[in-house]
Design a protein around this motif. Structure first.
Motif, PDB file in Angstrom:
ATOM      1  N   ASN A   1       0.814  -1.216   0.000  1.00 17.65           N
ATOM      2  CA  ASN A   1       0.000   0.000   0.000  1.00 17.65           C
ATOM      3  C   ASN A   1       0.847   1.266   0.000  1.00 17.65           C
ATOM      4  N   VAL A   2       2.141   1.090  -0.210  1.00 18.29           N
ATOM      5  CA  VAL A   2       3.066   2.224  -0.247  1.00 18.29           C
ATOM      6  C   VAL A   2       3.309   2.620  -1.701  1.00 18.29           C
ATOM      7  N   PRO A   3       3.264   3.911  -2.027  1.00 12.98           N
ATOM      8  CA  PRO A   3       3.556   4.333  -3.412  1.00 12.98           C
ATOM      9  C   PRO A   3       4.919   3.805  -3.859  1.00 12.98           C
ATOM     10  N   VAL A   4       4.984   3.288  -5.084  1.00 14.99           N
ATOM     11  CA  VAL A   4       6.222   2.651  -5.542  1.00 14.99           C
ATOM     12  C   VAL A   4       7.397   3.623  -5.560  1.00 14.99           C
ATOM     13  N   LYS A   5       7.125   4.913  -5.778  1.00 17.86           N
ATOM     14  CA  LYS A   5       8.213   5.891  -5.846  1.00 17.86           C
ATOM     15  C   LYS A   5       8.921   6.048  -4.509  1.00 17.86           C
ATOM     16  N   THR A   6       8.232   5.702  -3.427  1.00 18.02           N
ATOM     17  CA  THR A   6       8.833   5.881  -2.097  1.00 18.02           C
ATOM     18  C   THR A   6       9.445   4.592  -1.570  1.00 18.02           C
ATOM     19  N   LEU A   7       9.343   3.512  -2.304  1.00 16.71           N
ATOM     20  CA  LEU A   7       9.887   2.239  -1.835  1.00 16.71           C
ATOM     21  C   LEU A   7      11.407   2.296  -1.735  1.00 16.71           C
ATOM     22  N   LYS A   8      11.956   1.769  -0.641  1.00 16.71           N
ATOM     23  CA  LYS A   8      13.395   1.615  -0.507  1.00 16.71           C
ATOM     24  C   LYS A   8      13.787   0.280  -1.126  1.00 16.71           C
ATOM     25  N   LEU A   9      14.554   0.353  -2.190  1.00 17.06           N
ATOM     26  CA  LEU A   9      14.860  -0.853  -2.958  1.00 17.06           C
ATOM     27  C   LEU A   9      15.702  -1.846  -2.163  1.00 17.06           C
ATOM     28  N   ASN A  10      16.476  -1.355  -1.209  1.00 15.28           N
ATOM     29  CA  ASN A  10      17.280  -2.268  -0.396  1.00 15.28           C
ATOM     30  C   ASN A  10      16.419  -3.169   0.493  1.00 15.28           C
ATOM     31  N   ASP A  11      15.167  -2.752   0.684  1.00 16.15           N
ATOM     32  CA  ASP A  11      14.260  -3.557   1.501  1.00 16.15           C
ATOM     33  C   ASP A  11      13.537  -4.627   0.681  1.00 16.15           C
ATOM     34  N   GLN A  12      13.753  -4.641  -0.634  1.00 13.87           N
ATOM     35  CA  GLN A  12      13.042  -5.585  -1.506  1.00 13.87           C
ATOM     36  C   GLN A  12      13.989  -6.692  -1.969  1.00 13.87           C
ATOM     37  N   GLU A  13      13.399  -7.801  -2.370  1.00 10.30           N
ATOM     38  CA  GLU A  13      14.184  -8.947  -2.865  1.00 10.30           C
ATOM     39  C   GLU A  13      14.575  -8.706  -4.321  1.00 10.30           C
ATOM     40  N   PHE A  14      15.843  -8.817  -4.614  1.00  8.01           N
ATOM     41  CA  PHE A  14      16.339  -8.608  -5.976  1.00  8.01           C
ATOM     42  C   PHE A  14      16.102  -9.871  -6.803  1.00  8.01           C
ATOM     43  N   LEU A  15      15.473  -9.697  -7.977  1.00  7.69           N
ATOM     44  CA  LEU A  15      15.157 -10.851  -8.827  1.00  7.69           C
ATOM     45  C   LEU A  15      16.071 -10.970 -10.042  1.00  7.69           C
ATOM     46  N   GLY A  16      16.640  -9.887 -10.506  1.00  8.18           N
ATOM     47  CA  GLY A  16      17.509  -9.982 -11.678  1.00  8.18           C
ATOM     48  C   GLY A  16      17.769  -8.641 -12.329  1.00  8.18           C
ATOM     49  N   GLU A  17      18.787  -8.624 -13.188  1.00  3.25           N
ATOM     50  CA  GLU A  17      19.215  -7.405 -13.888  1.00  3.25           C
ATOM     51  C   GLU A  17      19.398  -7.698 -15.361  1.00  3.25           C
ATOM     52  N   ALA A  18      19.073  -6.730 -16.200  1.00  2.20           N
ATOM     53  CA  ALA A  18      19.331  -6.823 -17.645  1.00  2.20           C
ATOM     54  C   ALA A  18      19.862  -5.484 -18.111  1.00  2.20           C
ATOM     55  N   THR A  19      20.703  -5.507 -19.140  1.00  3.06           N
ATOM     56  CA  THR A  19      21.265  -4.269 -19.678  1.00  3.06           C
ATOM     57  C   THR A  19      21.200  -4.285 -21.196  1.00  3.06           C
ATOM     58  N   CYS A  20      21.101  -3.109 -21.776  1.00  5.22           N
ATOM     59  CA  CYS A  20      21.141  -2.960 -23.241  1.00  5.22           C
ATOM     60  C   CYS A  20      21.390  -1.495 -23.550  1.00  5.22           C
ATOM     61  N   VAL A  21      21.477  -1.187 -24.817  1.00  6.50           N
ATOM     62  CA  VAL A  21      21.586   0.191 -25.293  1.00  6.50           C
ATOM     63  C   VAL A  21      20.246   0.559 -25.924  1.00  6.50           C
ATOM     64  N   LEU A  22      19.758   1.764 -25.672  1.00  2.00           N
ATOM     65  CA  LEU A  22      18.440   2.168 -26.163  1.00  2.00           C
ATOM     66  C   LEU A  22      18.301   1.978 -27.669  1.00  2.00           C
ATOM     67  N   SER A  23      19.366   2.280 -28.421  1.00  2.00           N
ATOM     68  CA  SER A  23      19.296   2.137 -29.879  1.00  2.00           C
ATOM     69  C   SER A  23      19.106   0.682 -30.302  1.00  2.00           C
ATOM     70  N   GLU A  24      19.519  -0.282 -29.468  1.00  2.00           N
ATOM     71  CA  GLU A  24      19.284  -1.691 -29.792  1.00  2.00           C
ATOM     72  C   GLU A  24      17.794  -1.995 -29.843  1.00  2.00           C
ATOM     73  N   ILE A  25      17.022  -1.308 -29.013  1.00  2.00           N
ATOM     74  CA  ILE A  25      15.575  -1.541 -28.972  1.00  2.00           C
ATOM     75  C   ILE A  25      14.890  -0.866 -30.150  1.00  2.00           C
ATOM     76  N   VAL A  26      15.168   0.437 -30.343  1.00  2.00           N
ATOM     77  CA  VAL A  26      14.439   1.185 -31.366  1.00  2.00           C
ATOM     78  C   VAL A  26      14.815   0.754 -32.773  1.00  2.00           C
ATOM     79  N   ALA A  27      16.006   0.145 -32.943  1.00  2.00           N
ATOM     80  CA  ALA A  27      16.418  -0.300 -34.272  1.00  2.00           C
ATOM     81  C   ALA A  27      15.834  -1.653 -34.630  1.00  2.00           C
ATOM     82  N   LYS A  28      15.230  -2.344 -33.665  1.00  2.00           N
ATOM     83  CA  LYS A  28      14.590  -3.626 -33.956  1.00  2.00           C
ATOM     84  C   LYS A  28      13.351  -3.406 -34.807  1.00  2.00           C
TER      85      LYS A  28
END
Length: 557
Positions: free
Chosen positions: A134-161
């Protein structure tokens, strides 16, 4: 009007209302292909940065890890921009989807797309603890949440698809591969629809009052949008028509981003141009785009007015505004072309190639040298950089650098500095592509430390090439006098002219002296590439080439 918004040709050229003036994409000062000096001046004079092209990212995930015991994970995604120093800047968060390992988030994350720079993105997915639901997502402290995974890319990789969607495997933080399957994240990019919609008009005035003593007025129009605060911001101005009380201006093309909606009131002012910048108001009127469409349909005129000395009254003038042509259309953006299969075929150094390579599906680059004495003792002004006699292409940006390094050991530098041969070679390749593939656009990068010695021959080659799908980027390195080189870049508003008197169809050159941007706020890469989307769009629009339908787009090399 006070000071002009553009100093090109003393402020006589049209600004912000033409299809051909560049966007965008680049998006920084563009309305997706329509560079707007008037708006840029207005915002910058008030210390506000102008808008970039807005891209909305939609996120979904599949097969996420289940971190909950009695239920499924409650995932939320966070999007970051990775800065040059490696730090992450948060761009936005999705909502929390309860009890789902395959969430499709509704909340979009807006990213500002800038063609001329590499924009690394980092995505983190978290399982939000139930006590924070019930807490607004913008105020959530991320260190208090369980980390599920990370992904990285370059923005141009998406728009050029072709589909503008990219699926990435989730890893542990900092890109470390997990022994477990952490699931996948799919990112879809969409440009706002309003940025494509535009209105094209041809307008003229008749019986304007003469404001000059010894000649006729030199009229131009300035169009401004009224904002909620009651003030107005300029969105475009026409070119100046000299010595004419019945002027017809070149077509105006206004995007919905500029005028907001068809019912928004616009202030249309007609001025008599003065080179001092103290332009004299001939008359004005207030009409919406819908009103202008009605004027066109009814083939009527709208009278200009002037403020009267008597407070609260306006003097109705004899002069009138007419709308000769009016049509609503889709103004396709740089991203529309790239994502539907059009490619930038980069003709080679490292940083520029890193940006361009995402827009070429096979990432094979032609690479030539000029001004070199080869092994047989002859001086060549266009030779294969890889040393071969046949194929001139190299694999990727690394291939360019490797070929360049080899050439330094095998080829002796020799003058004079001739650009004509290498430009003609690039033009031949671009010309051949027209007959069999209209979805390729070529970019020639020239790096030189010498003063050009075949200036007229180079001008002739550039004028001929201005009809082709080709742009030329030139970097001047060192302390040479590059003033003649700047003539090739038509930033002064004058297009190149050949020795036979033919004028270039469009500007295809961007010249950047390294010493002038080194250590500045923008990189050489940004300075080089900022005009490229506009040059690309000018070519496509002038030939009425539209983005291919997604199902028919060809992405072959």
């Amino acid at each position: 009007m006070g000071n002009c918004f553009s100093d090109v040709e003393g402020g006589k050229q049209a600004v912000g209302g033409t299809q051909q003036s560049p966007n965008s994409i680049a998006a920084t000062n563009n309305n997706n292909g329509g560079h707007n000096d008037a708006v840029e001046f207005f915002f910058r004079s008030r210390g506000v940065q102008p808008l970039f092209t807005q891209i909305e990212l939609s996120l979904s995930a599949s097969n996420l890890l289940d971190r909950d015991i009695t239920s499924k994970s409650d995932p939320m995604a966070v999007v970051y921009a990775k800065k040059r120093d490696g730090k992450l800047e948060e761009l936005g968060r999705t909502e929390v989807v309860l009890n789902s390992l395959n969430p499709a988030w509704i909340e979009k994350v807006t990213v500002t797309f800038q063609f001329e720079i590499v924009q690394p993105l980092v995505f983190h997915v978290y399982d939000v603890d139930s006590k924070y639901h019930n807490v607004p997502v913008k105020t959530l402290k991320l260190n208090d949440q369980e980390f599920l995974g990370e992904a990285t890319c370059v923005l141009s990789e998406i728009v050029a698809k072709q589909t503008r969607s990219l699926t990435l495997n989730l890893n542990n933080k900092n890109g470390h591969t997990s022994l477990r399957n952490l699931g996948a994240l799919t990112i879809h990019a969409e440009e706002t629809v309003s940025s494509r919609s535009c209105v094209e008009m041809v307008v003229h005035c008749s019986h304007l009052d003469n404001k000059d003593l010894f000649s006729k007025s030199d009229p131009f129009l300035r169009i401004s949008r009224i904002v909620e605060s009651g003030g107005s911001i300029p969105i475009c101005k026409t070119e100046v028509v000299k010595d004419n009380l019945n002027p017809i201006w070149k077509p105006l093309c206004l995007s919905i981003q500029q005028f907001g909606s068809k019912d928004n009131p616009l202030i249309i002012e007609c001025f008599d141009f003065n080179s001092s910048g103290n332009h004299v108001l001939i008359g004005k009127l207030q009409k919406s785009v819908a009103d202008l469409e009605k004027i066109h349909i009814e083939r009527s005129g709208a009278n200009l007015t002037l403020p009267s000395p008597h407070h609260g009254h306006e003097k109705v003038l004899k002069g009138q505004l007419f709308v000769d042509q009016f049509c609503e259309k889709q103004q396709y953006s740089f991203l529309d072309y790239i994502s539907s299969g059009f490619e930038l075929n980069f003709m080679a150094i490292m940083e520029v190639g890193e940006v361009i390579q995402f827009y070429d599906s096979n990432r094979r680059f032609p690479a030539w040298g000029f001004g070199g004495r080869t092994i047989d003792g002859t001086t060549s002004h266009c030779f294969n950089l890889n040393g071969g006699t046949g194929a001139f292409e190299v694999e990727g940006v690394e291939g360019i650098m490797a070929a360049y390094a080899r050439a330094l050991h095998n080829v002796a530098l020799a003058g004079p500095t001739l650009f004509g041969p290498v430009i003609n070679t690039a033009a031949q390749i671009a010309g051949r592509s027209i007959s069999y593939n209209s979805s390729k656009y070529f970019v020639l990068l020239i790096i030189t430390d010498g003063v050009i010695t075949d200036l007229q021959e180079t001008k002739d080659a550039l004028v001929r090439a201005s009809d082709l799908p080709l742009s030329i980027l030139i970097v001047g390195v060192g302390g040479a006098d590059f003033r003649e080189m700047e003539v090739l870049d038509a930033d002064n508003g004058r297009r190149l002219e050949s020795s036979t008197g033919r004028v270039a169809t469009r500007d295809i050159v961007q010249f950047v002296p390294m010493r002038e941007v080194h250590g500045g706020q923008i990189s050489v890469v940004q300075a080089l590439l900022e005009e490229l989307p506009g040059q690309f769009l000018t070519y496509m629009r002038s030939r009425d080439i539209k983005p291919s339908p997604l199902h028919a787009a060809s992405t072959s090399a």
